[in-house]
Design a protein around this motif. Structure first.
Motif, short mmCIF file in Angstrom:
data_model
loop_
_atom_site.label_atom_id
_atom_site.label_comp_id
_atom_site.label_asym_id
_atom_site.label_seq_id
_atom_site.Cartn_x
_atom_site.Cartn_y
_atom_site.Cartn_z
N ASN A 160 -1.48 -1.19 -4.07
CA ASN A 160 -2.66 -0.39 -3.71
C ASN A 160 -2.21 1.06 -3.61
N THR A 183 -6.94 4.83 4.77
CA THR A 183 -5.94 3.90 4.26
C THR A 183 -5.93 2.62 5.09
N THR A 226 0.84 -1.20 0.00
CA THR A 226 0.00 0.00 0.00
C THR A 226 0.87 1.25 0.00
N PHE A 236 -7.15 -0.79 3.33
CA PHE A 236 -6.07 -1.72 2.94
C PHE A 236 -5.37 -2.39 4.13
#
Length: 272
Positions: A31, A83, A7, A87
């Motif tokens: 991501n 976030t 991420t 994720f």
């Protein structure tokens, strides 16, 4: 180093260099969290957080678009919270958002000065600060800041002092974080281009179409970022990288594909 399911949070990722880095890492399966202000397209700038997210998903990654003005801590924290919620964590932070004004000291508008410091210096610091708790739990965690080597040649101070010291502050934040976070194996580095990069800032603020034609595409920064972020975070930290030098260490010396004008003259960027 695989970026699959890693991420990455990128400030100012709706266009230009930030978007190019996002697309490069999305193509590797990452991501991408797009933390930018643009939710409605400005014809002079192009792109929104939503159009950028669609492109990154088309490139092969997953994307989360969150409107964020990094001058405000509550908006920064909202991005970090979303976030984590979406994720599960964070592995990489790209401090790309930046404001530019090349006025000299006597003519720089106080509001423009404050904008540069609120975004370039305070924003970079506060976004980094908010992301550290998640990065401590990340895999091969990196912070990459788009700022130059600290070149004390006075020619870089003489004409646009306010902008110069704001960008050097960003680099000092990167170097300071490298020292502070080394014990957590969180890397912190800065990256800057050898030449001007064909972005809206160059088109609208610096040199118009003529300078655009003497520039390289943002893809060169994206590729350099890819190689830096691929390195072990416990070792590759505390550097102020130049894009050409990063690629040269990877054996990439033919950079012709990055030129806006194939075979044309290139214009050296500030601070190099």
């Amino acid at each position: 180093m695989s970026f699959k399911n890693k991420t990455v949070l990128i400030t100012g990722a709706s266009r230009g260099i930030g978007k190019a880095i996002g697309l490069r890492l999305a193509a590797e399966g990452a991501n991408i969290v797009i933390a930018s202000k643009s939710v409605e397209e400005n014809p002079k700038l192009g792109g929104t957080i939503f159009s950028a997210a669609a492109e990154m998903e088309a490139a092969g990654g997953k994307a989360l678009a969150v409107q964020c003005d990094i001058r405000f801590e509550d908006q920064i924290q909202q991005v970090v919270d979303k976030t984590k919620e979406t994720f599960g964590g964070l592995d990489i932070l790209i401090n790309n958002a930046s404001a530019i004004n090349l006025s000299n000291t006597e003519t720089v508008d106080p509001k423009r000065y404050d904008l540069m410091y609120d975004i370039n210096v305070r924003g970079t610091f506060m976004v980094s600060r908010a992301c550290i708790p998640l990065l401590k739990k990340g895999t091969n965690a990196h912070i990459l800041t788009l700022s130059p080597p600290i070149n004390m040649d006075m020619k870089w101070f003489a004409n646009h002092l306010a902008y110069t010291i704001s960008k050097y502050n960003m680099s000092m934040i990167a170097l300071g974080l490298a020292a502070e976070l080394k014990k957590y194996a969180i890397a912190a580095n800065a990256l800057w281009p050898r030449t001007t990069i064909a972005t809206a800032a160059v088109q609208n603020l610096l040199g118009g179409e003529a300078l655009m034609k003497m520039s390289r595409t943002p893809d060169i920064i994206a590729d350099a970022a890819y190689y830096i972020l691929s390195k072990p975070s416990a070792i590759c930290t505390g550097n102020t990288f130049i894009d050409e030098e990063v690629l040269a260490k990877e054996g990439i010396t033919d950079l012709g594909k990055y030129s806006v004008t194939p075979g044309g003259q290139l214009y050296t960027d500030l601070f190099v």
